[in-house]
Design a protein around this motif. Structure first.
Motif, PDB file in Angstrom:
ATOM      1  N   SER A 171       0.829  -1.208   0.000  1.00  0.00           N
ATOM      2  CA  SER A 171       0.000   0.000   0.000  1.00  0.00           C
ATOM      3  C   SER A 171       0.860   1.253   0.000  1.00  0.00           C
ATOM      4  CB  SER A 171      -0.912   0.000   1.227  1.00  0.00           C
ATOM      5  OG  SER A 171      -0.143  -0.031   2.416  1.00  0.00           O
ATOM      6  N   TYR A 210      -2.483 -16.192  -3.744  1.00  0.00           N
ATOM      7  CA  TYR A 210      -1.349 -15.283  -3.947  1.00  0.00           C
ATOM      8  C   TYR A 210      -0.578 -15.645  -5.216  1.00  0.00           C
ATOM      9  CZ  TYR A 210       3.247 -13.190  -3.151  1.00  0.00           C
ATOM     10  OH  TYR A 210       4.424 -12.508  -3.300  1.00  0.00           O
ATOM     11  N   GLU A 222     -10.015 -11.363   6.603  1.00  0.00           N
ATOM     12  CA  GLU A 222     -10.852 -10.238   7.011  1.00  0.00           C
ATOM     13  C   GLU A 222     -12.099 -10.150   6.138  1.00  0.00           C
ATOM     14  OE1 GLU A 222      -9.512  -6.147   6.315  1.00  0.00           O
ATOM     15  OE2 GLU A 222      -9.806  -5.803   8.460  1.00  0.00           O
ATOM     16  N   ARG A 223     -11.908 -10.350   4.835  1.00  0.00           N
ATOM     17  CA  ARG A 223     -13.064 -10.299   3.926  1.00  0.00           C
ATOM     18  C   ARG A 223     -14.016 -11.476   4.159  1.00  0.00           C
ATOM     19  NH1 ARG A 223      -9.096  -8.784   0.054  1.00  0.00           N
ATOM     20  NH2 ARG A 223      -9.032 -10.935  -0.709  1.00  0.00           N
ATOM     21  N   TRP A 280      -4.172 -12.423   5.709  1.00  0.00           N
ATOM     22  CA  TRP A 280      -4.872 -11.533   6.640  1.00  0.00           C
ATOM     23  C   TRP A 280      -6.019 -10.818   5.927  1.00  0.00           C
ATOM     24  CZ3 TRP A 280      -6.108  -6.413   7.243  1.00  0.00           C
ATOM     25  CH2 TRP A 280      -6.522  -6.021   8.527  1.00  0.00           C
ATOM     26  N   TYR A 281      -5.743 -10.276   4.736  1.00  0.00           N
ATOM     27  CA  TYR A 281      -6.787  -9.565   3.999  1.00  0.00           C
ATOM     28  C   TYR A 281      -7.901 -10.515   3.564  1.00  0.00           C
ATOM     29  CZ  TYR A 281      -3.898  -5.381   3.816  1.00  0.00           C
ATOM     30  OH  TYR A 281      -3.152  -4.269   4.152  1.00  0.00           O
ATOM     31  N   MET A 282      -7.540 -11.705   3.109  1.00  0.00           N
ATOM     32  CA  MET A 282      -8.555 -12.677   2.701  1.00  0.00           C
ATOM     33  C   MET A 282      -9.426 -13.088   3.897  1.00  0.00           C
ATOM     34  SD  MET A 282      -6.564 -15.269   0.098  1.00  0.00           S
ATOM     35  CE  MET A 282      -8.019 -16.320  -0.052  1.00  0.00           C
ATOM     36  N   GLU A 284       0.462 -11.561   4.640  1.00  0.00           N
ATOM     37  CA  GLU A 284      -0.339 -10.351   4.445  1.00  0.00           C
ATOM     38  C   GLU A 284      -1.605 -10.667   3.651  1.00  0.00           C
ATOM     39  OE1 GLU A 284       0.644  -6.655   5.146  1.00  0.00           O
ATOM     40  OE2 GLU A 284       1.227  -8.032   6.734  1.00  0.00           O
ATOM     41  N   HIS A 285      -1.440 -11.439   2.597  1.00  0.00           N
ATOM     42  CA  HIS A 285      -2.565 -11.806   1.737  1.00  0.00           C
ATOM     43  C   HIS A 285      -3.591 -12.621   2.528  1.00  0.00           C
ATOM     44  CE1 HIS A 285      -4.387 -12.202  -2.189  1.00  0.00           C
ATOM     45  NE2 HIS A 285      -4.449 -13.525  -2.083  1.00  0.00           N
TER      46      HIS A 285
END
Length: 406
Positions: A121, A388, A373-374, A369-371, A366-367
């Motif tokens: 980011s 990934y 969360e969604r 974590w985002y997956m 990291e990927h």
């Protein structure tokens, strides 16, 4: 012909059979390789693969070659991130230039590649400037005047989402016991001018993201430098009853920035005790050494910190699942065989070498974590790795030493 090696000399002995008596741009040898993604150089630079190692060879005057050879060795002794010098070839023939040999930096990338395929980011300018400023400050603390600080004269490595800058070109550099404020200011001024010109070039080539002002970014380099330098070298007045706390706090901040205190001095003044801290570049690699001793994995410092955290999390998971204590050694061994190795082995063959394995694993975390969360639940490392490899890793820029053709 005379070739001066840096120890251990036997590692580069195969280079002695290269056609040193000929001009570098006319060499013909099966070990020569071409790199399509490379930085800009004022000199003839060619690349040789020998004994499983890739070397960069630069044709340059003997005076500058010997000087750069000496300065790069000094930087290595000081622990400052820089390319590793191997040797220098001199007395190559009447009127012939000398040839400086360095090891090619594995998993390195250029600033142009960072802009063409940004990771994580935020704008890439923030990471690039932070890395470049930290390198410049490290050099100045060690008494090095760069003289040609720029994005082009720097290579970058990803380290758990951040960038680490490596010193490449020492042609204009000077080593002093310490730098004056004038020398430092001039060096930063040169850096601002060169970065501004490089960003203008990117803008002309439509590689600069929309909304980024080259002049504003370049001038921000000065501000970032000043903030970091002040944090590392400022003197502050502290009350007697806060001495231990304030000193500890200051040293902790230095450590977090990757630096250490060489000398701490308290000087009595009418206003209170003045704290003076002589700062030096910290010994790097504590986390990396710890990870290597436990797992055998070679990683950058931030990568190692992230992987060690994952090992600690895995250990807690094992203890909860098996309802018994699990030692650090056992947890690290099981994490390696059950978590890390399967992920690394699953990297598609055509994508291997894009990023260091430890960086790939970090990005998968990291990927994940985002997956998760969604999805509102933990999707697991296996599913995150599969996603990934399909969606993220193919967009990573090819590392400089991975795209080679004979």
């Amino acid at each position: 012909m005379r070739f001066v090696f840096s120890p251990p000399a036997e590692d580069a002995a195969g280079l002695l059979t290269l056609p040193w008596s000929e001009p570098l741009d006319e060499w013909q040898d099966e070990r020569l390789v071409e790199i399509r993604q490379r930085g800009i150089s004022r000199h003839v630079v060619r690349f040789v693969a020998d004994g499983g190692t890739l070397y960069a060879l630069k044709s340059i005057s003997e005076r500058l070659a010997r000087r750069e050879y000496r300065l790069l060795r000094e930087l290595a002794e000081l622990g400052i991130p820089a390319v590793e010098v191997v040797g220098v070839g001199v007395n190559l023939g009447p009127g012939a230039e000398a040839i400086l040999v360095t090891k090619f930096l594995a998993f390195a990338t250029t600033y142009r590649a960072v802009f063409s395929s940004p990771r994580g980011s935020g704008p890439p300018t923030d990471k690039l400037l932070d890395a470049l400023v930290e390198l410049l400050v490290r050099l100045h603390l060690s008494g090095f005047f760069w003289g040609d600080c720029s994005l082009s004269n720097t290579l970058f490595r990803y380290d758990a989402g951040t960038l680490e800058a490596y010193f490449v070109d020492a042609e204009t550099s000077e080593k002093h016991p310490e730098l004056s404020n004038g020398q430092r200011s001039y060096d930063v001024e040169l850096a601002v001018e060169r970065v501004y010109a490089e960003l203008l070039d990117l803008e002309a080539g439509e590689l600069l993201p929309a909304g980024i002002d080259p002049l504003e970014v370049a001038e921000d380099l000065q501000r970032r430098y000043d903030r970091l330098w002040d944090e590392l070298t400022m003197e502050e007045i502290i009350p007697v009853n806060e001495q231990r706390f304030r000193i500890a706090e200051r040293l902790r901040r230095l450590n977090e920035l990757g630096f250490a205190a060489e000398e701490v001095e308290l000087v009595s003044t009418p206003a209170g005790n003045r704290l003076r801290v002589t700062t030096r570049v910290a010994d790097q690699g504590d986390q990396a050494r710890k990870l290597f001793l436990r797992t055998g994995i070679e990683a950058r410092e931030n990568q190692a910190r992230r992987l060690l955290n994952d090992i600690a999390s895995f250990r807690a998971y094992l203890e909860q699942k098996e309802r018994r204590p699990v030692s650090e050694i056992v947890a690290a061994s099981r994490w390696l065989t059950e978590v890390y190795d399967p992920v690394v082995e699953a990297i598609p063959e055509d994508l291997r070498g894009r990023l260091a394995p430890a960086e790939v694993f970090h990005e998968i975390l990291e990927h994940r974590w985002y997956m998760s969360e969604r999805a509102g639940r933990d999707v697991g490392t296996t599913a995150a790795a599969r996603s990934y490899f399909e969606r993220v890793l193919p967009k990573a820029p090819e590392a400089l030493d991975q795209d080679l053709t004979e």
